[in-house]
Design an enzyme around this catalytic site. Sequence first.
Site, short mmCIF file in Angstrom:
data_model
loop_
_atom_site.label_atom_id
_atom_site.label_comp_id
_atom_site.label_asym_id
_atom_site.label_seq_id
_atom_site.Cartn_x
_atom_site.Cartn_y
_atom_site.Cartn_z
CG ASP A 64 -2.13 -0.93 1.02
OD1 ASP A 64 -2.33 -1.42 -0.12
OD2 ASP A 64 -2.84 -1.19 2.00
CG ASP A 139 -3.37 9.94 6.19
OD1 ASP A 139 -2.21 10.26 5.86
OD2 ASP A 139 -3.65 8.85 6.72
NE ARG A 149 7.24 19.48 26.34
CZ ARG A 149 8.21 20.39 26.32
NH1 ARG A 149 8.33 21.19 25.26
NH2 ARG A 149 9.03 20.52 27.34
NE ARG A 166 -3.60 21.90 25.93
CZ ARG A 166 -3.20 21.63 27.18
NH1 ARG A 166 -4.10 21.59 28.16
NH2 ARG A 166 -1.94 21.35 27.44
CG ASP A 168 -1.03 12.43 21.65
OD1 ASP A 168 -0.77 13.32 22.48
OD2 ASP A 168 -1.01 11.22 21.93
CB ALA A 182 -8.56 8.15 9.63
#
Length: 292
Positions: A64, A139, A149, A166, A168, A182
């Site tokens: 892929d 994507d 963070r 907020r 990742d 996704a």
Amino acid sequence: MHRELKRVFIVTKQAHAGAAALAADMQAWFAARGIEAATEENDTASALPDFARSASCIMVLGGDGTMLSVSRRAVGLDVPLLGVNLGKVGFLAEVSAAGWQQAFTRLAENGLTCSERLALHFAVSREGRCVFEGTAVNDVVLHRGVLARVINLGLGVDGEWLGDLRADGLIVSTPTGATGYAVSAGGPLVHPDMSVYAITPICPFLNNFHPMVLAGSMRFEIRILEGPQEVYVTQDGQECFALQAGDLVTVTQASRGLLFVAVEGSTYFTRLRAKGFVRDPRGRGRAVPASS
């Protein structure tokens, strides 16, 4: 959309001996049937050659990842792609390495049936100037750097503020890419014939931002807000660009998409079941009960 199989351009995965050997076998097979064929090892840094642009079909030998790389090069060419899977998942590269002769015999006899796929265009604006742009078949992902963070993003649709996030990261996926990163982040499965794209947050923090689906005509805007984090944008998991606070990432449907060859006997739903995206505890392949 139906086409006759006359000229085939074969693209092989880079530095893959098995793909190169299979391509040679395919060339001989096509030549014996009066079908022109040419071969190239995938080169992401260059455009597809003239032969590919006038071909009936582009065959991609790899997984892929190779299929995505070649697909980006083929966006807007009006030449359909068909993948022969030499990788692991093979959701995009549908034909098995063992079954290519059977599949291509049917295509040579019956012609090609093609389906259109949406692609995304994205652009990064910094102080009013475009500093990076690209096209994605699967994507566009905004994500953090090496430190664990959360990143701070301001989101908008067609110039209207949607909210701050907020998390990742954030995934903007096409229907083709809905079965990739996704879906692992809780995004929706989207039928590839739909002219829409999906927005899926990655581990949102203290935020009730749910995945959503936008019309292909809409413009999605992501502002990088102030914070100590590193932020990057990646297209199809293969090319990356570092972002700065204040940058604006705009995602829209690309002006032209791409075409995939439809394989006989393989539907979107059979692939979902075969690859484990949908489970069938009652037994694979049972008919839907008739309505009373």
